[in-house]
Motif scaffolding. Structure first.
Motif, PDB file in Angstrom:
ATOM      1  N   GLY A 279      43.763  28.836  42.795  1.00 39.73           N
ATOM      2  CA  GLY A 279      42.401  28.470  43.192  1.00 39.73           C
ATOM      3  C   GLY A 279      42.298  28.239  44.685  1.00 39.73           C
ATOM      4  O   GLY A 279      43.043  27.431  45.243  1.00 39.73           O
ATOM      5  N   CYS A 280      41.398  29.007  45.340  1.00 40.10           N
ATOM      6  CA  CYS A 280      41.201  28.844  46.784  1.00 40.10           C
ATOM      7  C   CYS A 280      39.777  29.311  47.117  1.00 40.10           C
ATOM      8  O   CYS A 280      39.012  29.685  46.228  1.00 40.10           O
ATOM      9  CB  CYS A 280      42.234  29.653  47.573  1.00 40.10           C
ATOM     10  SG  CYS A 280      42.002  31.435  47.433  1.00 40.10           S
ATOM     11  N   LYS A 281      39.456  29.303  48.420  1.00 38.41           N
ATOM     12  CA  LYS A 281      38.097  29.649  48.826  1.00 38.41           C
ATOM     13  C   LYS A 281      37.767  31.114  48.470  1.00 38.41           C
ATOM     14  O   LYS A 281      36.663  31.424  48.026  1.00 38.41           O
ATOM     15  CB  LYS A 281      37.969  29.425  50.335  1.00 38.41           C
ATOM     16  CG  LYS A 281      36.544  29.143  50.758  1.00 38.41           C
ATOM     17  CD  LYS A 281      36.491  28.801  52.241  1.00 38.41           C
ATOM     18  CE  LYS A 281      35.064  28.861  52.749  1.00 38.41           C
ATOM     19  NZ  LYS A 281      35.015  28.795  54.223  1.00 38.41           N
ATOM     20  N   GLY A 320      35.781  49.628  44.329  1.00 39.13           N
ATOM     21  CA  GLY A 320      35.081  49.526  45.610  1.00 39.13           C
ATOM     22  C   GLY A 320      36.114  49.416  46.711  1.00 39.13           C
ATOM     23  O   GLY A 320      36.832  48.422  46.818  1.00 39.13           O
ATOM     24  N   ILE A 321      36.232  50.477  47.523  1.00 40.53           N
ATOM     25  CA  ILE A 321      37.294  50.502  48.542  1.00 40.53           C
ATOM     26  C   ILE A 321      37.032  49.454  49.626  1.00 40.53           C
ATOM     27  O   ILE A 321      37.955  48.780  50.084  1.00 40.53           O
ATOM     28  CB  ILE A 321      37.450  51.927  49.117  1.00 40.53           C
ATOM     29  CG1 ILE A 321      38.016  52.833  48.011  1.00 40.53           C
ATOM     30  CG2 ILE A 321      38.363  51.940  50.336  1.00 40.53           C
ATOM     31  CD1 ILE A 321      38.167  54.283  48.395  1.00 40.53           C
ATOM     32  N   ASN A 322      35.754  49.276  49.991  1.00 35.80           N
ATOM     33  CA  ASN A 322      35.430  48.237  50.992  1.00 35.80           C
ATOM     34  C   ASN A 322      35.874  46.864  50.501  1.00 35.80           C
ATOM     35  O   ASN A 322      36.499  46.106  51.230  1.00 35.80           O
ATOM     36  CB  ASN A 322      33.929  48.209  51.269  1.00 35.80           C
ATOM     37  CG  ASN A 322      33.414  49.505  51.847  1.00 35.80           C
ATOM     38  OD1 ASN A 322      33.598  50.553  51.232  1.00 35.80           O
ATOM     39  ND2 ASN A 322      32.782  49.444  52.999  1.00 35.80           N
ATOM     40  N   ARG A 323      35.536  46.564  49.254  1.00 39.33           N
ATOM     41  CA  ARG A 323      35.849  45.247  48.704  1.00 39.33           C
ATOM     42  C   ARG A 323      37.359  45.040  48.649  1.00 39.33           C
ATOM     43  O   ARG A 323      37.874  43.961  48.962  1.00 39.33           O
ATOM     44  CB  ARG A 323      35.246  45.112  47.308  1.00 39.33           C
ATOM     45  CG  ARG A 323      35.550  43.785  46.662  1.00 39.33           C
ATOM     46  CD  ARG A 323      34.900  43.634  45.319  1.00 39.33           C
ATOM     47  NE  ARG A 323      33.468  43.460  45.436  1.00 39.33           N
ATOM     48  CZ  ARG A 323      32.680  43.158  44.414  1.00 39.33           C
ATOM     49  NH1 ARG A 323      33.192  43.029  43.208  1.00 39.33           N
ATOM     50  NH2 ARG A 323      31.390  43.015  44.585  1.00 39.33           N
ATOM     51  N   TYR A 329      42.978  42.597  53.453  1.00 39.27           N
ATOM     52  CA  TYR A 329      43.175  42.170  54.845  1.00 39.27           C
ATOM     53  C   TYR A 329      42.485  40.844  55.173  1.00 39.27           C
ATOM     54  O   TYR A 329      42.519  40.398  56.323  1.00 39.27           O
ATOM     55  CB  TYR A 329      42.640  43.247  55.796  1.00 39.27           C
ATOM     56  CG  TYR A 329      43.381  44.565  55.696  1.00 39.27           C
ATOM     57  CD1 TYR A 329      44.751  44.638  55.955  1.00 39.27           C
ATOM     58  CD2 TYR A 329      42.712  45.739  55.363  1.00 39.27           C
ATOM     59  CE1 TYR A 329      45.431  45.838  55.859  1.00 39.27           C
ATOM     60  CE2 TYR A 329      43.381  46.951  55.273  1.00 39.27           C
ATOM     61  CZ  TYR A 329      44.743  46.988  55.521  1.00 39.27           C
ATOM     62  OH  TYR A 329      45.416  48.172  55.435  1.00 39.27           O
ATOM     63  N   GLY A 330      41.830  40.229  54.166  1.00 37.20           N
ATOM     64  CA  GLY A 330      41.147  38.967  54.429  1.00 37.20           C
ATOM     65  C   GLY A 330      39.967  39.112  55.370  1.00 37.20           C
ATOM     66  O   GLY A 330      39.780  38.298  56.271  1.00 37.20           O
TER      67      GLY A 330
END
Ligand SMILES: [Zn+2]
Length: 348
Positions: A279-281, A320-323, A329-330
């Motif tokens: 669990g994180c942002k 989705g390649i963008n997603r 890469y954050g």
């Protein structure tokens, strides 16, 4: 050697020196001129000076001796000046530190979206998939109708789709494809199962742009069709592919999702690579990140392709390649990809 000869020789030595000194390019040239005129054995001016001894007439000897000496002094002075000039250039050159790093010419790079796309293609290729490209300009039959998206479906709404013009003056609309799924039926029409296909490409949505929405983005459609394909095949393929692209072992979770061209349809979540599922942002403290839509290919799609009813099963997914690149890469904002900002692009 007559006295007249000596006179002429001194004049020609001065002329020769003038020419030679005007052609000097380095200290080596200065040294060569020095040697040419003043070499102890065969120097041109040395010889003339040596010849002075044989002159009998004291007055003439004095005259010529003076002239020869003046020539010598003049040439030596000029040579000194030249030597100083070229030595100092050499000295300047030796102050130049050849070990200092030079200016590196800036090189082009492969865009991060393209990098992720190429990595995905390699991964699926290694799993036995073949790669197809497809039309970006598509007619509504392949983009919607054949995929069980009827004319009344909200996905066809003007707010989501860029309509271009009437298809070949018929009643069929032409659109900028809203998904790479437009290639499903096109490929199925041309090839018989077993099929393992991926279709990477650019898609378009008539959407307002914000941090997570773009009007132009990249997808990779994948589908497998054979006689006994099941949901467990789907989860296996997704788990393998996602683990490879994210470079760590991930879990895949399927939730019910609705896409008209699959039945059942799923939203596939991937365990969060940022926090390992704790669990994180990034995962909004759920441990899971929404990854893609997928499901078992709807019988209507097989029907559109002309396949025998009930003979084949298959699954399809749309990455989705963008997603995926944002997760890998954050990157917090989808708009970064299209800005063309070199400070951003240089990081990849
Ligand atoms: Zn997380």
């Amino acid at each position: 050697m007559s006295n007249q000869d000596m006179d002429t020789q001194l004049a020609s030595i001065q002329e020769e020196f003038k020419v030679k000194s005007s052609e000097v390019k380095s200290i080596t040239d200065v040294d060569a001129i020095n040697d040419y005129f003043f070499n102890r054995k065969k120097g041109k001016l040395t010889n003339v000076l040596r010849g002075l001894k044989s002159i009998k007439d004291p007055a003439e000897k004095k005259n010529l001796g003076k002239l020869a000496n003046e020539t010598k002094i003049e040439i030596l002075a000029k040579l000194d000046k030249l030597a100083l000039e070229y030595k100092s250039t050499t000295a300047k050159m030796s102050n130049f530190d050849v070990t200092l790093p030079g200016k590196t010419p800036s090189l082009g790079r492969i865009h991060p979206l393209r990098q992720v796309q190429e990595e995905l293609v390699d991964i699926f290729y290694s799993m036995g998939f073949s790669v197809h490209e497809g039309n970006e300009l598509e007619n509504e039959l392949y983009c919607f109708e054949y995929l069980n998206i009827p004319a009344t479906h909200p996905a066809r709404d003007l707010q989501d789709t860029f309509y271009v013009k009437k298809y070949q003056n018929s009643d069929i609309e032409e659109v900028l494809r809203t998904h790479t799924s437009n290639m499903q039926v096109r490929i199925m029409e041309q090839q018989k199962p077993p099929l393992r296909i991926v279709v990477p490409g650019r898609v378009f949505r008539n959407e307002a742009i914000d941090a997570s929405h773009e009007h132009t983005f990249y997808q990779m459609e994948g589908f497998v069709v054979d006689e006994d394909v099941s949901i467990s095949n789907l989860t296996y393929v997704l788990k393998e592919a996602m683990s490879k692209i994210l470079q760590q072992s991930v879990q895949i979770r399927l939730r019910p999702g609705y896409f008209p061209y699959v039945e059942p349809g799923f939203e596939a979540d991937c365990s969060c690579v940022n926090c390992d599922g704790k669990g994180c942002k990034t995962c909004k403290y759920t441990g899971w990140v929404e990854m893609l839509g997928c499901g078992m290919i709807h019988p209507k799609v097989f029907e559109s392709a002309g396949y025998e009813a009930g003979k084949y099963t298959g699954f399809a997914f749309g990455i989705g390649i963008n997603r995926l690149a944002m997760l890998k890469y954050g990157i917090p904002d989808i708009r970064e990809f299209m800005k063309g900002d070199l400070r951003f692009l240089d990081q990849f």
